[in-house]
Design an enzyme around this catalytic site. Structure first.
Site, PDB file in Angstrom:
ATOM      1  N   TYR A 153       7.865 -12.136  11.488  1.00 32.47           N
ATOM      2  CA  TYR A 153       8.504 -10.808  11.386  1.00 32.47           C
ATOM      3  C   TYR A 153       9.591 -10.847  10.310  1.00 32.47           C
ATOM      4  CZ  TYR A 153      11.075  -6.650  13.104  1.00 32.47           C
ATOM      5  OH  TYR A 153      11.710  -5.436  13.246  1.00 32.47           O
ATOM      6  N   ASN A 180       0.824  -1.221   0.000  1.00 31.40           N
ATOM      7  CA  ASN A 180       0.000   0.000   0.000  1.00 31.40           C
ATOM      8  C   ASN A 180       0.853   1.265   0.000  1.00 31.40           C
ATOM      9  OD1 ASN A 180      -2.458  -1.329   0.003  1.00 31.40           O
ATOM     10  ND2 ASN A 180      -2.551  -1.453   2.238  1.00 31.40           N
TER      11      ASN A 180
HETATM   12  P1  NAD Z   1       7.228   0.293  17.927  1.00 30.50           P
HETATM   13  O1  NAD Z   1       6.436  -0.916  18.245  1.00 30.50           O
HETATM   14  O2  NAD Z   1       7.574   1.231  19.040  1.00 30.50           O
HETATM   15  O3  NAD Z   1       6.473   1.142  16.831  1.00 30.50           O
HETATM   16  C1  NAD Z   1       5.770   0.572  15.764  1.00 30.50           C
HETATM   17  C2  NAD Z   1       4.525   1.408  15.501  1.00 30.50           C
HETATM   18  O4  NAD Z   1       3.857   0.870  14.342  1.00 30.50           O
HETATM   19  C3  NAD Z   1       3.505   1.351  16.650  1.00 30.50           C
HETATM   20  O5  NAD Z   1       3.125   2.668  17.026  1.00 30.50           O
HETATM   21  C4  NAD Z   1       2.337   0.579  16.052  1.00 30.50           C
HETATM   22  O6  NAD Z   1       1.088   0.959  16.586  1.00 30.50           O
HETATM   23  C5  NAD Z   1       2.473   0.906  14.571  1.00 30.50           C
HETATM   24  N1  NAD Z   1       1.823  -0.087  13.699  1.00 30.50           N
HETATM   25  C6  NAD Z   1       2.020  -1.439  13.692  1.00 30.50           C
HETATM   26  N2  NAD Z   1       1.233  -2.005  12.757  1.00 30.50           N
HETATM   27  C7  NAD Z   1       0.550  -0.992  12.140  1.00 30.50           C
HETATM   28  C8  NAD Z   1      -0.406  -0.954  11.097  1.00 30.50           C
HETATM   29  N3  NAD Z   1      -0.834  -2.059  10.474  1.00 30.50           N
HETATM   30  N4  NAD Z   1      -0.870   0.256  10.697  1.00 30.50           N
HETATM   31  C9  NAD Z   1      -0.462   1.402  11.310  1.00 30.50           C
HETATM   32  N5  NAD Z   1       0.432   1.413  12.318  1.00 30.50           N
HETATM   33  C10 NAD Z   1       0.939   0.225  12.732  1.00 30.50           C
HETATM   34  O7  NAD Z   1       8.562  -0.197  17.181  1.00 30.50           O
HETATM   35  P2  NAD Z   1       9.895   0.587  16.781  1.00 30.50           P
HETATM   36  O8  NAD Z   1      10.994   0.042  17.567  1.00 30.50           O
HETATM   37  O9  NAD Z   1       9.634   2.038  16.770  1.00 30.50           O
HETATM   38  O10 NAD Z   1      10.086   0.070  15.296  1.00 30.50           O
HETATM   39  C11 NAD Z   1       9.660   0.852  14.185  1.00 30.50           C
HETATM   40  C12 NAD Z   1      10.086   0.179  12.897  1.00 30.50           C
HETATM   41  O11 NAD Z   1      11.499   0.010  12.875  1.00 30.50           O
HETATM   42  C13 NAD Z   1       9.467  -1.199  12.687  1.00 30.50           C
HETATM   43  O12 NAD Z   1       9.122  -1.338  11.322  1.00 30.50           O
HETATM   44  C14 NAD Z   1      10.584  -2.135  13.055  1.00 30.50           C
HETATM   45  O13 NAD Z   1      10.486  -3.358  12.373  1.00 30.50           O
HETATM   46  C15 NAD Z   1      11.824  -1.343  12.641  1.00 30.50           C
HETATM   47  N6  NAD Z   1      12.989  -1.775  13.432  1.00 30.50           N
HETATM   48  C16 NAD Z   1      13.194  -1.309  14.695  1.00 30.50           C
HETATM   49  C17 NAD Z   1      14.283  -1.766  15.424  1.00 30.50           C
HETATM   50  C18 NAD Z   1      14.583  -1.274  16.812  1.00 30.50           C
HETATM   51  O14 NAD Z   1      15.570  -1.723  17.401  1.00 30.50           O
HETATM   52  N7  NAD Z   1      13.834  -0.375  17.397  1.00 30.50           N
HETATM   53  C19 NAD Z   1      15.160  -2.695  14.858  1.00 30.50           C
HETATM   54  C20 NAD Z   1      14.905  -3.151  13.580  1.00 30.50           C
HETATM   55  C21 NAD Z   1      13.820  -2.675  12.867  1.00 30.50           C
END
Ligand code: NAD
Ligand code: UDP
Length: 311
Positions: free
Chosen positions: A145, A99
């Site tokens: 994931y 999307n």
């Molecule tokens: P987080 O869980 O704090 O934030 C993710 C956000 O995405 C949440 O607010 C959640 O409500 C929202 N979300 C999930 N599914 C959704 C949907 N279908 N529609 C709309 N919103 C949705 O996680 P984060 O640590 O901030 O991670 C953010 C991104 O970075 C993710 O994609 C994650 O895979 C990637 N990432 C993070 C890390 C890390 O160490 N923090 C490492 C690798 C990858």
């Protein structure tokens, strides 16, 4: 510039919203709050350049007007969260990526996908370079994931190659900092919360598995550079300073001043044994490397959690 950030109410997403607002962008945050509420973006609500749309990005979205940049960060990210929401995790990595790429194609936006070091699975190459294809168990519990993110990368490259979308892929390694959820289950909030409450800190397995922790401000700087770079292959962003989880737990205990003991618990299935980014590419392409030492980043994060635990 008008910048749309999915998952913008999450940990990393909220820092990105703040960063792009500070850079003068108009920011549209899209989030369905599946793993949190609106607390992380409360301070942004009064900013006229900030708007929020509550929406599940796995479903089609219409946005009026131009969109210059799309950053797709929506996805449960903590193992505890994605094991609780396996199907929404698969959907947001696949349908949500489709999307947002469709929107980027229609609006001719720059696009950046939040991928992850989990695409390398339980790696057999160490440290991990971007040309390593990984060692992922597709049917293991973490597969929901890892495979969603691997699919997301494939879809992103297909939109780049077939439709000429200006895409970017960041492979994020363990990042920590303010605005992580105290109960998200990841090692930093878990252990800090336990130490601050004077509870035993839980180390899974014997704690010999390693991770490399990057402070969120460093990550955000790297992401903003990558978004505007003329480079389309994946780029690792993370801090190469590797530590065993047992030593990390001891650092947290020392920093908190807590007298808690370490409690060993069973190692979760498919928990990667080692993880450290090779950041040669980020250095060459973006002139980026992390600046904040773990001790300093952990001190700031501990202060944040100290206030949360008190309340
Ligand atoms: P987080 O869980 O704090 O934030 C993710 C956000 O995405 C949440 O607010 C959640 O409500 C929202 N979300 C999930 N599914 C959704 C949907 N279908 N529609 C709309 N919103 C949705 O996680 P984060 O640590 O901030 O991670 C953010 C991104 O970075 C993710 O994609 C994650 O895979 C990637 N990432 C993070 C890390 C890390 O160490 N923090 C490492 C690798 C990858
Ligand atoms: N871990 C731990 N105790 C905890 C939470 C996590 O020992 O209370 C370990 C976990 O098994 C993994 C590492 O810490 O080896 C990092 O886990 P996290 O959930 O933060 O993310 P991962 O890097 O596994 O995606």
């Amino acid at each position: 510039m008008r910048t749309l950030i999915t998952g913008g109410a999450g940990f990393v997403g909220s820092h990105l919203c703040e960063r792009f607002l500070a850079d003068g962008h108009e920011v549209i945050c899209v989030d369905n709050y599946i793993t949190g509420g609106g607390g992380n973006i409360e301070q942004l609500r009064s900013n006229p350049k900030f708007s929020f749309i509550r929406h599940d990005i796995s479903h089609h979205i219409d946005i009026d007007g131009p969109v210059d940049n799309i950053l797709h960060f929506a996805s449960p990210a903590s193992p505890v969260d994605y094991l609780r929401h396996p199907i929404p995790t698969l959907k947001v990595g696949s349908l949500g990526t489709h999307n947002t790429l469709g929107l980027a194609k229609a609006k001719k936006s720059r696009y950046l996908l939040a991928s992850t070091s989990e695409v390398y699975g339980d790696p057999e190459v160490h440290p991990q370079r971007e040309d390593y294809w990984g060692n992922v168990n597709p049917i293991g519990v973490r597969g929901v994931y890892d495979e969603a993110k691997r699919f997301a990368e494939a879809m992103t490259m297909a939109y780049h190659r077939s439709h000429g979308v200006n895409t970017h892929i960041v492979r994020i390694f363990n990042t920590y900092g303010e605005r992580m959820r105290l109960d998200d289950g990841r090692v930093v909030p878990n252990l800090m919360g336990q130490a601050l409450r004077g509870e035993p800190v839980t180390v899974y397995g014997d704690g010999s598995q390693t991770r490399s922790f990057c402070y969120v401000a460093d990550l955000v700087e790297g992401i903003s550079r990558l978004l505007f770079a003329d480079f389309h292959d994946p780029v690792n962003l993370g801090n190469p300073n590797e530590v065993s989880i047992l030593d990390f737990a001891k650092e947290i205990l020392e920093l908190s001043g807590a007298k808690s003991r370490i409690e060993f618990r069973p190692l979760p299935q498919d928990d990667p044994k080692v993880r450290r980014p090779d950041i040669t590419r980020a250095k060459q392409v973006l002139g980026w490397e992390p600046k904040i030492e773990r001790r300093e980043g952990m001190r700031r994060t501990m202060e944040y959690f100290r206030n949360k635990v008190k309340r």
